[in-house]
Design a protein around this motif. Sequence first.
Motif, PDB file in Angstrom:
ATOM      1  N   GLU A  92       0.835  -1.208   0.000  1.00 28.69           N
ATOM      2  CA  GLU A  92       0.000   0.000   0.000  1.00 28.69           C
ATOM      3  C   GLU A  92       0.867   1.254   0.000  1.00 28.69           C
ATOM      4  N   MET A  93       1.949   1.219   0.782  1.00 30.88           N
ATOM      5  CA  MET A  93       2.813   2.391   0.882  1.00 30.88           C
ATOM      6  C   MET A  93       3.453   2.693  -0.465  1.00 30.88           C
ATOM      7  N   VAL A  94       3.985   1.638  -1.103  1.00 25.28           N
ATOM      8  CA  VAL A  94       4.649   1.835  -2.384  1.00 25.28           C
ATOM      9  C   VAL A  94       3.640   2.407  -3.390  1.00 25.28           C
ATOM     10  N   HIS A  95       2.429   1.868  -3.340  1.00 23.80           N
ATOM     11  CA  HIS A  95       1.395   2.343  -4.241  1.00 23.80           C
ATOM     12  C   HIS A  95       1.133   3.839  -4.025  1.00 23.80           C
ATOM     13  N   GLU A  96       1.054   4.246  -2.759  1.00 26.63           N
ATOM     14  CA  GLU A  96       0.762   5.653  -2.459  1.00 26.63           C
ATOM     15  C   GLU A  96       1.889   6.583  -2.874  1.00 26.63           C
ATOM     16  N   LEU A  97       3.123   6.054  -2.902  1.00 29.62           N
ATOM     17  CA  LEU A  97       4.264   6.893  -3.297  1.00 29.62           C
ATOM     18  C   LEU A  97       4.215   7.239  -4.781  1.00 29.62           C
TER      19      LEU A  97
END
Length: 410
Positions: free
Chosen positions: A192-197
Amino acid sequence: MREPMEDNQIFDRPISDYPRLLRRYMRLNELSTDLVSTLNIDTLLHRIVESARELTECEAVSLLLLDPQTGNLKFEASTDLLLEGLGCTTVPTDNSIAGWIFSHSQPLLVEDALQDIRFFREVDVLTRFETKNILGVPLRTKDKTLGVIEAINKDKGSFDEEDLRLLQTLAAQAAIAIENSNLFQQSDLVAEMVHELRTPLTALVAVTNLLRRPELPQEQRLRLAGTLDEEVARLSEMTSDFLELARLESGRARFHREPTHLGGLIEECLEVIRPQAEVEKISLELKVDRSITPVPGDRNRLKQVLLNLLNNAIKYNHRGGKVSIRLIKEKGDVLIAIEDSGRGIPPEALPKIFDRFYRVPDPKRETPGTGLGLVIAQRIVKNHGGVITVESEFGKGSIFTLHLPCESVQ
Ligand code: ADP
């Protein structure tokens, strides 16, 4: 109290017992299979306790897991409403039946809990539950013990070796399922974090490409440089939020409890956000019950929570609006209510605002943010044995209330 018998004598039972025995083992098989099919930790823990209660035929089952921050065992799920209320209550590993099972990593059958010196009476006192007999087993994976399952008050008579064996087999499956769910949640968080970046990074790439064009008018160049600044600031805010959330979720965050004077803390936070409020001509009002004594808490982290709620109350407000803060005492809790006259939250969005990355859809995309502030705040408050609640009227404003127990929860 009886220590469990040697591994064995299931076949020493009279033949007349076989159909019942077979039924119980078949049910165990069904329930165990069911456990591996869920990765959501709350659903999983509830399934485990419900399955354990059904299998051991008793009044209630509780599940405790090691809290890495305190080194104590924490009630995470229960079949009984009274015990469910224990929420964040922790049990020491050195002075309780659950603690004995955990630290020895061995099952235990206690026929009369009240006579057992290890019995941790505070649980019954807190819940008004009456514990008579207990069957407890460790939740053990290949290399560690995660916690304990306790079956309480056998429906008829007392727990026997068969109950113990059934519970142990279920616990072995349950421990694997809990570990899988933890691993899944961690990988989920990273994904999820990578996606948000991606969003700010894509914006940065697009803006730098545009800036390279020699024909670009100076005015547009300056505007793009402003966008660059904003996206870099967003990335930097996201990285610190990610780190904080990852630390909280993995249990690596250390909490330093000290008596915290909430009135003073609120005033400190108001000084931090006052300049921001002045720019927006938002008035700040404070009402404090001066009789409130300090509560145990991690001062810096509570400050982070308050600043986040106050920041939102200003960010999602309108020019010339109002924010009022109240510090009051209610039953056993201290409450800090932050009320704003802002845009409010639509009812369908309300259940989601504490979800990771959730932001109420905003077609103008004018308010910066990461959608992580409330998740982090809720985690910190839960760690203090409290909770953040919200009431909101769309178009009129919201009240975020922080409930903290007056007494230490440990
Ligand atoms: P962020 O503000 O970074 O987006 P938060 O986790 O703090 O993230 O808040 C999540 C969402 O909840 C926000 O995006 C916003 O839509 C909504 N929200 C939070 N506080 C308020 C408030 N005081 N008034 C209206 N909406 C709010």
